[in-house]
Design a protein around this motif. Structure first.
Motif, short mmCIF file in Angstrom:
data_model
loop_
_atom_site.label_atom_id
_atom_site.label_comp_id
_atom_site.label_asym_id
_atom_site.label_seq_id
_atom_site.Cartn_x
_atom_site.Cartn_y
_atom_site.Cartn_z
N ASN A 70 32.07 42.09 45.33
CA ASN A 70 32.13 40.63 45.51
C ASN A 70 33.33 40.01 44.78
N LEU A 71 34.43 40.75 44.80
CA LEU A 71 35.66 40.28 44.17
C LEU A 71 36.69 39.98 45.26
N LYS A 72 37.29 38.83 45.17
CA LYS A 72 38.30 38.40 46.14
C LYS A 72 39.65 38.92 45.69
N CYS A 73 40.39 39.56 46.59
CA CYS A 73 41.70 40.09 46.19
C CYS A 73 42.78 39.65 47.16
N VAL A 74 43.95 39.39 46.60
CA VAL A 74 45.12 38.99 47.37
C VAL A 74 46.24 39.98 47.08
N ASN A 75 46.77 40.57 48.14
CA ASN A 75 47.89 41.50 47.98
C ASN A 75 49.18 40.72 47.78
N ILE A 76 49.97 41.10 46.78
CA ILE A 76 51.24 40.44 46.47
C ILE A 76 52.39 41.35 46.90
#
Length: 228
Positions: A189-195
């Motif tokens: 339940n962790l939101k991740c954004v690829n940079i």
């Protein structure tokens, strides 16, 4: 440039981070590596990429409280400290040599106010509970051994839920097509954004005057608790 100073079984490497548009703005960090089979004693490709991200975001780190998990030789955390953050370095309480190397890195870089604590992933220890409120959690290549993934995520998830405004900045190296870090983070339940690496000038084979990351494929992601 990457310089080496050898003493006994310790190799001291120097990394120089420069402002892309103004090379006169630079930061030099010295990292003592121990010539030992333990992988935590070396600067790995992910560490240089994460340190580059920290360097390019140094203004937003000023006076923030930053924890580096699994710090090992502590390159990203030391860069954060040099850029004005209040930094805590951590590695497994079961690996005293790694904690000793964290302290050695602080000494070499004249950072007497950086705390070093033993935090073993997957365990809710007194040192974990006594951490101050955190703004940023750093993790370089913490997803190295698949058998450690769940324990690492227990600790990361605990910290993000305790510090609801905090972010987890992490780099990892793609070593297998059999597992996905993003899918694992979503499971927790962790939101991740690829940079994208080009966003912070890290899409190169050689960063900070070193030979790293070389040809290795490194990913950078920022993670938050979905419920925060």
């Amino acid at each position: 440039m990457e310089n080496r100073t050898e003493m006994s079984n310790i190799v001291q490497k120097s990394f120089t981070f420069e402002e892309y548009e103004d090379p006169k703005q630079s930061l030099n960090v010295s990292i003592p590596e121990v010539l030992d089979p333990q992988y935590g004693m070396h600067v790995w490709p992910c560490a240089v990429v994460l340190a580059q991200y920290v360097w390019t975001h140094r203004e937003e780190l000023m006076h923030k409280t930053v924890l580096e998990l699994g710090a090992g030789v502590s390159l990203p955390g030391v860069v954060a400290a040099k850029c004005g953050a209040q930094v805590i370095l951590s590695d497994s309480a079961e690996l005293p040599l790694c904690l000793e190397n964290c302290r050695r890195t602080c000494e070499v870089n004249e950072l007497p106010n950086v705390l070093v604590v033993g935090i073993t992933w997957g365990e809710v220890s007194p040192d974990l509970l006594l951490l101050p409120p955190l703004d940023i959690i750093l993790g370089s290549d913490v997803f190295y051994e698949p058998e450690d993934f769940e324990n690492a995520l227990v600790t990361i998830s605990f910290l993000l839920r305790k510090n609801t405004k905090a972010q987890f900045w992490t780099t990892y190296q793609e070593r297998s097509a059999d597992w996905s870090i993003e899918a694992l983070l979503h499971k927790w339940n962790l939101k991740c954004v690829n940079i994208p690496l080009e966003k912070f000038h890290a899409n190169k084979d050689q960063l900070a005057g070193s030979t790293l990351p070389g040809s290795h494929t490194v990913q950078m992601i920022i993670t938050e608790d979905k419920e925060s």
